[in-house]
Design an enzyme around this catalytic site. Structure first.
Site, PDB file in Angstrom:
ATOM      1  N   HIS A  14       0.822  -1.206   0.000  1.00  0.00           N
ATOM      2  CA  HIS A  14       0.000   0.000   0.000  1.00  0.00           C
ATOM      3  C   HIS A  14       0.859   1.260   0.000  1.00  0.00           C
ATOM      4  O   HIS A  14       2.049   1.225   0.312  1.00  0.00           O
ATOM      5  CB  HIS A  14      -0.931   0.006   1.222  1.00  0.00           C
ATOM      6  N   GLU A  84      -1.398  -7.063   7.329  1.00  0.00           N
ATOM      7  CA  GLU A  84      -0.065  -6.965   7.918  1.00  0.00           C
ATOM      8  C   GLU A  84      -0.002  -7.840   9.172  1.00  0.00           C
ATOM      9  O   GLU A  84      -1.036  -8.279   9.692  1.00  0.00           O
ATOM     10  CB  GLU A  84       0.198  -5.491   8.270  1.00  0.00           C
TER      11      GLU A  84
END
Length: 188
Positions: A14, A84
């Protein structure tokens, strides 16, 4: 990769978030992109739009979904498996404020587990479990730095990659096809 019935995955980290810019540990906190992160994601559009993918997926965290929308288009699915690492009690702390044992363990990565968080072994299990379930073809996945580092470490290419880096994998052959980041394209 030629269409041989194999699985090719393009992983995209990202764009920048405020916590990235501040050097804060960011795992499952849903931190949005900064203006710079949005620009980084838009800059990927020419690269990704020129490619054809059989599926487009993203982590369910807004920074990954927002990056997908700006860099390629709406992902078909938002998946917790692509999140994550869960940093538990370390979440949101500046890197400089981490206790030395936590910094050393996180840099070593393998065997790391934050207090009250997820182990790197669990991260590998959920991410690789998703990858193994992919149908043959080319897949685009918007995810996080820890996921890219996990894969690159397992393929003997340990690197910290910047926001909006892209890693191409021949998952079937367990081979890195390319790594694209601030330095440009680095073919295998």
């Amino acid at each position: 990769m030629a269409d041989t019935g194999g699985v090719e995955i393009w992983l995209v980290r990202h764009g920048e978030t405020l916590w990235n810019a501040q050097g804060r540990i960011t795992g499952w906190s849903d931190v949005p992109l900064t203006e710079r992160g949005e620009a980084q994601a838009r800059a990927l559009f020419p690269l990704l739009a020129a490619e054809r993918f059989d599926s487009v997926v993203a982590s369910d965290l807004s920074r990954a979904v927002q990056t997908a929308r700006l860099a390629y288009g709406e992902p078909q699915r938002h998946l917790w498996e692509l999140r994550e690492l869960d940093f538990g009690g370390l979440e949101g702390l500046p890197w400089a404020d981490l206790a030395e044992p936590h910094r050393v363990a996180l840099l070593a990565f393998e065997g790391f587990q934050a207090p009250g968080g997820e182990s790197t072994a669990r991260l590998r299990s959920r991410v690789y479990g998703f990858f193994e379930g992919l149908a043959p073809g080319r897949h685009l996945a918007f995810t996080h730095g820890g996921v890219l580092r996990l894969v690159l470490r397992d393929f003997d290419r340990d690197r910290f990659l910047p926001p909006c880096a892209v890693v191409g994998l021949d998952w079937t052959a367990r081979r890195v096809l390319f790594v694209w980041g601030e330095e440009g394209l680095d073919g295998s």
